[in-house]
Design a protein around this motif. Structure first.
Motif, short mmCIF file in Angstrom:
data_model
loop_
_atom_site.label_atom_id
_atom_site.label_comp_id
_atom_site.label_asym_id
_atom_site.label_seq_id
_atom_site.Cartn_x
_atom_site.Cartn_y
_atom_site.Cartn_z
N GLY A 119 0.82 -1.21 0.00
CA GLY A 119 0.00 0.00 0.00
C GLY A 119 0.85 1.25 0.00
N ASP A 120 0.17 2.39 0.21
CA ASP A 120 0.84 3.69 0.17
C ASP A 120 1.33 4.05 1.57
OD1 ASP A 120 1.68 6.23 -0.18
OD2 ASP A 120 -0.22 7.00 -0.99
N PRO A 121 2.65 4.14 1.75
CA PRO A 121 3.16 4.45 3.10
C PRO A 121 3.04 5.92 3.48
CG PRO A 121 4.99 4.16 1.57
CD PRO A 121 3.74 3.92 0.79
N LEU A 122 2.67 6.78 2.49
CA LEU A 122 2.68 8.23 2.75
C LEU A 122 1.71 8.61 3.87
CD1 LEU A 122 3.78 10.96 1.95
CD2 LEU A 122 2.07 11.10 0.15
N GLU A 123 0.52 7.99 3.84
CA GLU A 123 -0.50 8.36 4.82
C GLU A 123 -0.03 8.06 6.25
OE1 GLU A 123 -5.02 7.13 5.80
OE2 GLU A 123 -4.39 6.92 3.71
N VAL A 124 0.50 6.85 6.45
CA VAL A 124 0.95 6.48 7.81
C VAL A 124 2.20 7.27 8.18
CG1 VAL A 124 2.15 4.40 7.04
CG2 VAL A 124 1.47 4.57 9.39
N ALA A 125 3.03 7.63 7.18
CA ALA A 125 4.22 8.45 7.47
C ALA A 125 3.78 9.82 7.97
CB ALA A 125 5.06 8.60 6.21
N LYS A 126 2.74 10.38 7.34
CA LYS A 126 2.25 11.69 7.78
C LYS A 126 1.68 11.61 9.19
CE LYS A 126 1.55 14.12 3.47
NZ LYS A 126 0.64 14.53 2.41
N GLU A 127 0.99 10.49 9.47
CA GLU A 127 0.48 10.30 10.84
C GLU A 127 1.64 10.23 11.84
OE1 GLU A 127 -3.43 7.72 9.43
OE2 GLU A 127 -2.02 6.82 10.85
N LEU A 128 2.70 9.56 11.42
CA LEU A 128 3.88 9.47 12.29
C LEU A 128 4.45 10.86 12.58
CD1 LEU A 128 6.03 6.46 10.97
CD2 LEU A 128 5.18 6.74 13.30
N ILE A 129 4.63 11.65 11.50
CA ILE A 129 5.23 12.99 11.66
C ILE A 129 4.32 13.89 12.50
CG2 ILE A 129 5.92 15.09 10.38
CD1 ILE A 129 7.00 13.28 8.20
N ASP A 130 3.02 13.61 12.49
CA ASP A 130 2.10 14.41 13.31
C ASP A 130 2.17 14.05 14.79
OD1 ASP A 130 1.14 16.01 11.37
OD2 ASP A 130 -0.61 14.77 10.89
N MET A 131 2.79 12.92 15.11
CA MET A 131 2.90 12.55 16.52
C MET A 131 3.92 13.48 17.18
SD MET A 131 3.06 8.41 16.10
CE MET A 131 2.28 7.80 17.58
N SER A 132 3.67 13.81 18.45
CA SER A 132 4.59 14.78 19.07
C SER A 132 4.65 14.60 20.58
CB SER A 132 4.14 16.20 18.75
OG SER A 132 2.87 16.44 19.31
N THR A 133 5.74 15.09 21.14
CA THR A 133 5.81 15.30 22.60
C THR A 133 5.69 16.81 22.79
OG1 THR A 133 8.19 15.69 22.65
CG2 THR A 133 7.47 13.39 22.81
N ASN A 134 5.77 17.26 24.03
CA ASN A 134 5.68 18.71 24.27
C ASN A 134 6.90 19.45 23.72
OD1 ASN A 134 3.23 18.45 25.56
ND2 ASN A 134 4.21 17.96 27.52
N ASP A 135 7.91 18.70 23.26
CA ASP A 135 9.13 19.32 22.74
C ASP A 135 9.16 19.37 21.21
OD1 ASP A 135 11.70 20.51 23.25
OD2 ASP A 135 12.62 18.65 22.57
N GLY A 136 8.12 18.88 20.57
CA GLY A 136 8.11 18.96 19.10
C GLY A 136 7.60 17.68 18.45
N ASN A 137 7.53 17.74 17.12
CA ASN A 137 7.01 16.59 16.36
C ASN A 137 8.07 15.52 16.15
OD1 ASN A 137 5.08 18.84 15.61
ND2 ASN A 137 4.14 17.05 14.67
N LEU A 138 7.58 14.31 15.99
CA LEU A 138 8.45 13.18 15.66
C LEU A 138 9.27 13.52 14.41
CD1 LEU A 138 7.44 9.49 15.54
CD2 LEU A 138 8.27 10.54 13.43
N LEU A 139 10.49 13.01 14.38
CA LEU A 139 11.36 13.25 13.22
C LEU A 139 11.49 11.96 12.43
CD1 LEU A 139 14.01 15.39 15.08
CD2 LEU A 139 12.46 16.17 13.29
N PHE A 140 11.11 12.02 11.16
CA PHE A 140 11.12 10.83 10.32
C PHE A 140 12.17 11.00 9.22
CE2 PHE A 140 8.46 7.82 7.46
CZ PHE A 140 9.26 6.76 7.85
N TRP A 141 13.15 10.11 9.25
CA TRP A 141 14.27 10.16 8.31
C TRP A 141 14.16 8.99 7.34
CZ3 TRP A 141 19.01 13.20 9.08
CH2 TRP A 141 18.88 14.14 10.10
N ASN A 142 14.45 9.25 6.09
CA ASN A 142 14.40 8.18 5.09
C ASN A 142 15.69 8.12 4.29
OD1 ASN A 142 11.63 6.80 4.93
ND2 ASN A 142 11.14 8.98 5.23
N CYS A 143 16.16 6.90 4.09
CA CYS A 143 17.36 6.69 3.31
C CYS A 143 17.05 5.69 2.20
CB CYS A 143 18.47 6.14 4.21
SG CYS A 143 20.01 5.96 3.33
N HIS A 144 17.18 6.18 0.96
CA HIS A 144 16.92 5.32 -0.20
C HIS A 144 18.25 4.78 -0.68
CE1 HIS A 144 15.81 5.23 -4.76
NE2 HIS A 144 15.86 4.02 -4.23
#
Lengths: 281, 237
Positions: A173-198
């Protein structure tokens, strides 16, 4: 201010490494004689070693970080933790429970200024695997579950850092949607950081490190465009580290490397894990 | 005192003195390296117990001082019993700052001579706003990359390991009845130079409880960096 939280034993940080274990990872990594799965496994083992090194004090390894490693594609349509009997573990547990130890050699300068070869023990936590298809969406969803629980327990911690290493498009499937949900996750110090290496297998491929715009990527490569969209914008602390290495970055640069060879893979892992360790208390 | 949140035993600062020889030393073990507490202790012990004359150029004795301190440090660590993660890091050695201070009787009071490597400081306070400090003279000079004293490599390198001594800075003066010398590791030294609360600190010298409370308040209000803290005061009665 975001990405400013002190990382301490009371407020640990979190790293999750996601590794593609699909069959194509058995192909040679561009510019090397070893397979992409071997280089990726070695690079992540080395990065965990570095993190443990930075957390080691005279009394042992302090739990400044929790760590998780997810592999996807070793078994068809399956994503799973690569740590034995555990998902997220405190970093001291990783230090105590490597899968095996290797003897490696390093060069030390002796008292008379001569370089002498010395052996040291290097731990290995997981082995390279290249087996089946690419269930990246399942891998991301598994990470999401772990992170959801972790953030509930650590609302004031430095935001989680997720590093995904892959060589191809998802087959579930399309990983973009769940990746965006991941990036939207946050603590009080900021949003999750998602790194990708192709990872690349093209010998003379031109890698692109931390691109700022989608337009610089090959126009017909849907996967490159997708991974770009899935990646976080580099926060200032990471941007500074990239600039110190003379990398061309801007305020819109993404935490993404396209067509990475070994050097780019190591650079991405090092910058991705180094900035948070500057907040160690 | 230890950095807030750490155990007392985590403190990597060290202080040694020999009253008969009127010698004092403080050191701030660097937390990026390990066994820095052992190294800081070895270096302050060797500084005050060695037969070094601080009124001489430190280039004359630093080599020997570091050699003796290295032996103490090396023997204190049970290299063979270390787990891989300690062994692999300890091989890089340990680092510390150092201030050595020696007094000699003089007609007007006590003549002193001091040498220093790094950002631990000596402050000579003569009342109110009258003070001098070295090797750093203002709070802006404290940064995260001070010069340091290195132990040399750990095992498997042998105990005999040649370490090039760092260049030490020297300072001298006379301690009279109305003045005080403070030796301080970086966080408390910077705070003293920034806020000048010498009189308040002097008043609290006999109460470690109140001193700890003051430092805790200052750290919590972000006026002082959260770090291991060592403050020594020397005065004439």
């Amino acid at each position: 201010m975001t990405y400013n939280a002190e990382i301490s034993r009371r407020n640990p940080g979190l790293f999750i490494f996601l590794i593609d274990q699909s069959r194509s990872m058995s192909h040679k990594l561009g510019g090397t004689l070893r397979s992409k799965s071997q280089e990726a496994a070695d690079a992540i083992n080395r990065q965990i070693y570095e993190l443990i090194y930075r957390c080691t004090k005279s009394d042992g390894v302090r739990d400044y970080f929790d760590i998780g490693i997810i592999g996807y594609g070793a078994v068809s349509d399956t994503a799973q933790s690569l740590l034995k009997d555990a998902d997220l573990v405190p970093i001291s547990r990783l230090a105590e429970t490597p899968l095996r130890m290797e003897r490696r050699k390093e060069t030390i300068t002796d008292p008379d200024g001569n370089d002498v070869e010395s052996e040291f023990e290097f731990p290995v936590w997981f082995e390279p695997v290249a087996n089946s298809n690419t269930p990246m969406v399942k891998g991301l969803k598994l990470a999401q579950q772990w992170i959801d629980d972790w953030i509930a327990e650590h609302p004031d911690s430095y935001p989680p850092v997720v590093i995904n290493i892959s060589d191809g498009a998802a087959t579930d499937g399309d990983p973009l949607e769940v990746a965006k949900e991941l990036i939207d996750m946050s603590t009080n110090d900021g949003n999750l950081l998602f790194w990708n290496c192709h990872l690349s297998e093209i010998k003379d491929a031109q890698p692109l490190t931390f691109p700022s715009e989608k337009s610089v990527l090959p126009p017909n490569d849907k996967f490159a465009s997708q991974l770009f969209e899935m990646s976080s914008v580099l926060p200032p602390g990471f941007k500074r580290l990239a600039q110190e290495r003379s990398l061309d970055v801007s305020d819109t640069s993404r935490a993404y490397v396209f067509n990475a060879g070994l050097d780019e893979l190591m650079e991405l892992l090092d910058i991705g894990t180094r900035a948070p360790t500057e907040n160690l208390q | 005192m230890s950095k807030l949140g750490n155990k007392e035993s985590d403190c990597e600062d060290s202080f040694s003195f020999r009253s008969r020889e009127m010698k004092f030393a403080i050191a701030d073990g660097v937390s990026a390296s390990i066994f820095s507490d052992v190294w800081a202790r070895a270096i302050t012990d060797s500084t005050v117990t060695g037969r070094y004359n601080f009124f001489e150029n430190p280039d004359n004795f630093l080599n020997d001082l570091i050699k003796h301190a290295r032996e103490k440090w090396y023997r204190k660590i049970e290299w063979e019993k270390l787990p891989w993660f300690l062994k692999n890091k300890a091989v890089s050695g340990s680092y510390t700052t150092l201030v050595g201070l020696q007094f000699q009787k003089s007609g007007e009071g006590l003549r002193y001579s001091s040498f220093a490597v790094g950002d631990s400081v000596l402050i000579h306070w003569e009342g109110a706003d009258d003070y001098s400090s070295y090797p750093l003279t203002s709070p802006e000079q404290f940064d995260n990359t001070p010069k340091l004293v290195w132990s040399g490599k750990g095992h498997p390198m042998p105990i005999e390991f040649k370490v090039t001594p760092p260049k030490a800075l020297t300072y001298s003066g006379i301690l009279t009845k109305n003045s005080t010398i403070f030796l301080a590791t970086d966080a408390v030294g910077k705070w003293l130079l920034e806020y000048g609360r010498y009189a308040e600190v002097t008043r609290l010298l006999n109460s470690s409880f109140e001193m700890t409370e003051l430092f805790t308040r200052e750290i919590n209000s972000k006026r002082m960096r959260n770090d291991d803290l060592t403050l020594v005061s020397v005065f004439l009665e």
